[in-house]
Design a protein around this motif. Sequence first.
Motif, short mmCIF file in Angstrom:
data_model
loop_
_atom_site.label_atom_id
_atom_site.label_comp_id
_atom_site.label_asym_id
_atom_site.label_seq_id
_atom_site.Cartn_x
_atom_site.Cartn_y
_atom_site.Cartn_z
N HIS A 272 -9.78 57.14 51.06
CA HIS A 272 -8.58 56.43 50.63
C HIS A 272 -8.78 55.86 49.23
N THR A 274 -7.97 52.74 46.33
CA THR A 274 -7.96 51.28 46.34
C THR A 274 -7.24 50.73 45.11
N ARG A 398 -8.41 63.14 47.94
CA ARG A 398 -9.02 62.69 49.19
C ARG A 398 -9.52 63.87 50.02
N SER A 403 -12.24 59.27 45.82
CA SER A 403 -11.37 58.08 45.87
C SER A 403 -11.12 57.58 44.46
N GLN A 423 0.19 55.57 47.09
CA GLN A 423 -0.98 56.32 47.55
C GLN A 423 -2.15 55.42 47.94
N HIS A 424 -2.07 54.13 47.61
CA HIS A 424 -3.17 53.22 47.92
C HIS A 424 -3.15 52.83 49.39
N LYS A 425 -4.32 52.85 50.00
CA LYS A 425 -4.46 52.40 51.39
C LYS A 425 -5.35 51.16 51.49
N SER A 443 -1.16 44.00 50.61
CA SER A 443 -0.57 44.96 51.54
C SER A 443 0.49 44.26 52.37
N HIS A 466 -8.14 47.01 54.07
CA HIS A 466 -8.45 48.44 54.01
C HIS A 466 -8.26 49.01 55.40
N PRO A 467 -8.28 50.33 55.57
CA PRO A 467 -7.98 50.93 56.88
C PRO A 467 -8.89 50.49 58.02
#
Length: 779
Positions: A272, A274, A398, A403, A423-425, A443, A466-467
Amino acid sequence: MLKKTSEVVQAAGLGPLIVSIFTKLGVLVPPWLMLGFLFGFSALSHALWGSSPAVSWAAMAGTFATVILSGLTWLVSHARGPIGRIHSTLSTACGCLWFTIATITGVTAKGTFFFWFFGGVTLALGWNIRAVIRTGHHGQDGGRGHGDALKELFDRSKENFGLKGAEVKTKEVTEHKIKAVLELPPGEKTAGDVVKRTEYIESGMHLPPGSVSVNGDENDAARAHFTITDPRVMKKPIAWPGPSAPGESIALPLRLGIYQDSEIVWHPILGHHTQIMGTTGSGKSIGGCWNYLGETISRKDVAVFAIDTSKGEQTLGPLKPGLHRLETTKAGAVKFLRALHAEIPKRTQWLTEHGYTKWVEGCGLLYWVIHIEEAAKFWGNLSSKDEDLALEVMKELRSAGGSINNSLQRSTHTEMPTLARGQHKAFMCFGVAKEEDAEYGLSDAQQDAEARPHLFKQPGMAYLDHPHQDGTHLGMPLRTWDWALGCPEGAPESVRDQAAVQTMTDYAVQYPAQAKPMDEFTARLAAFPASQHAPALPVTGRPEALPTPAAHDLDVVNVEPEDDGDDLGELLAQAAELIITTQHASSAMLSRKLRLPHAAAVQLLEALEMKGVVGPQPAEATEPREVLVDAEDAETVIEGLREDGHPIAEYLRTDDPDPEVVAGPYDEIREPTLAEDTFNTLTSEQAAERKAAKLPPEQARALVYAWIHQRSQTKPVFNASDSELKEVRTRAGMTSRGWIYKVLSDLVARGVLAEDKDGPTALYTIVDLEPLNEVLTPA
């Protein structure tokens, strides 16, 4: 446990509660007072009614009172646990029964006094034991929480901050935090309601701002997890402890700092992108850039490519030995972007051929980390064509094993394309200037958790999502490592800055990028010569060996031309860049550098001659052409070629205005009418008049913006050949269809329009006028 709770609560500014906690020792006294009162009252009762005939009535009354009071005790103690309920009822029954017997026999009777002494002492001690255990174990004793310091503090003020009916039960007390479960009244309150009341909870409990963190329970909507920490521990810098896993894989998470509850901040970055955001002075460059890249360069299977077209080497310079490439100019950044874009499909194909669906540790390729510092300037300097390439890179990298970190001060649509922001996760948000700025750096989950970066006063404080983030730390502040090692506390900022730079400089040379084994794709992107590359990485996941990379010239550009006009225009710009920078124009050179057939290289030179970049072919066919553009003007000319494209590119890339109009080989050819002459075939006098009527670019775009604003009220879907839009172009003097496509593409990137390319012509739908409000000028 009581001592620890008291210390933590006192550290949070709750000194008065300490007195309240220790006054609970008074619960040991009442059972003994009751034992003495029962003895004296029984003696009085015997003196009044211990003789006949009154004693019979006294016995009946005592028995009746014993039954009634024992039953009442059992009923009113239903909220207690089973042990508490039985203990209370038994104590009442024994006390009333002894009172009845003592009334008849007298308190000094041998058996009566015996049961008072041993039975009464046993009951009193039993109550003392229960009181001590309740005080020492928060929330135990049937869940009532007697002696729970947090519960008492919460209960004292919960009605003031709108949580009447809620109950707090402490679950864990450590040196740095108190964790509890918040039970909410079902059907009346949710965890979301509590999150919105966080500031009021802190105020009602007299806690420092930022002390309370609340997140919902994934299994019960009427329950929330409640954590109290002391934000004041974040005020002092936290020294960088060194790399967490030097020589290990980038698949292991990065260690970035300390959360407010003193737990380590970990971020697994694989798979992902950042976003790092923070205002000037928030510590974004060192706290974000240095801590991410400082950890990354110490890993064995990763390559770091960095870009900063704003501050040059000011931030990234100390890291340079550990970087595979550092670009500080627009031209260099664009060149790297195009080369990166060309390598991605080759890299994904390699992974497929070797049996991988994605990058994994030991696959034989270095993981790619692209860090873009001051990303707003990087994105703002890109042409529309290069911006499209950059967006494709973010979408495809990805899968290829990489990343991107975009670091900037304010992530609005004017600073970075909306598609790129989407596109940022992962989101790392440092301090922001105003509360309304927070939404651009947080987020959605962090905003729901009421993260408040506008409260940060110390550089290096941030929020991270983050995820793989857990709910407890979603809205909890953290502090990144301080690199000014050995610098005394309270030293001037200039001294601390010099110490930090020296620490990073000394550290980066320990992990030189050139010492890492590289795969062929990384080798072509790296900034140092191929002769200095370490041996290739072994492939541990599959038996096939990684092909030995062949030596390539650094300035060779892999371009595979397609048949559409955009690629022809891009190829023309690539050829011009090579010719102008080398001041050498020959078909042999273009054929070799661009890997093109000789005939295609000749055509490129002829096109560049039409554009005034090179002169005509000399009589001797083997002689190079004259280069008519100086190296100092290279950037301006190249960008102009990229915008205008190939001489026929504009009409190759525009949609057919009327696909139904066709012609056969025997149809009569006639001159077009004025309305049909979309190519604007004008006389020289007409061309001069039209040029004089051409509006400045800003005014021309403003006409389009005004038309879109008006069109949104009637018919929000249109194509580039719409008759109304043609009238706008005519009023603006912009007859080129390439110009209107450029304007529409920019509006798509900014989120004003949505583009649908599925049909014979591209359709544009007006979706959001908000980005135009700041620039819209009435026509």
